[in-house]
Design an enzyme around this catalytic site. Sequence first.
Site: not given
Ligand code: GLP
Length: 250
Positions: A67, A136, A138, A143
């Site tokens: 993304d 959440d 995702h 989402e």
């Molecule tokens: C963002 C990214 C996701 C990632 C998520 C979790 O939203 N788009 O791909 O998995 O964060 O992040 P973290 O690893 O900092 O908890």
Amino acid sequence: MRIVLSDTYRDMSRKAAYIVASQIILNPRSVLGFATGETPLGLYRMLISMYWAGDLDFSGITTFNLDEYYGLSEESPYSYRFYMKKNLFQHINIREDQWHIPRGTAENVEEECRRYDRAIEKAGGIDLQILGLGVDGHIGFNEPDEKFEGGTHLVELQESTLKANARFFPSPEEVPRFALSMGIKTIMKAKKILLLASGASKADVIYEALQGEVIPELPASILQLHPDVTCILDGGAASRLEKERDERFS
Ligand code: GLP
């Protein structure tokens, strides 16, 4: 689904690095799906060490990121393009034409999404997709929704995601409200998936995603239906799974 428990974040990252390294060693032309966020940073550091030790060669691989924030310029230090360069690509032997990230500044978003899907298809699909997990549920930036999205698409980020990701920006107001994300169908088409989760803040969502119902309101739950998922959890992220397991014994 294989669930691998690790005591620490470092151990989780090291195990993940061995899995990615073996994928590259067994197929030096692998197509890898990369993720951002804090979770895979330890994995990326280990991959860099393996490269510097002369144990890993990235010159034949192709990569696709999950993304990108919509509207952030390619030079923005908060873009995922910048993150990938800083945390991995600039330290290993990978050329700019080998890695792909959706363009968050594309004038025609729909066209950019189709272009990204075509590029993944042309590369033969993803051999190994690395995933983190939002609080959440995702994956990528898919989402919670009423349906599972297919291909790359524009997403409006949820308040909980904006809040969680504010820590990477100078102020919460600067977190973009939209992003371009690979769709669930593309993620599910990856031949193998490596899901990483670290910390107690992920304990409930991991439990629900792995043991609960498969529903689009919890996007990561779809992974239960994938034939080859390895999920590596550190102690914090595994804490609810372990608690529920232990309560079954008298
Ligand atoms: C963002 C990214 C996701 C990632 C998520 C979790 O939203 N788009 O791909 O998995 O964060 O992040 P973290 O690893 O900092 O908890």
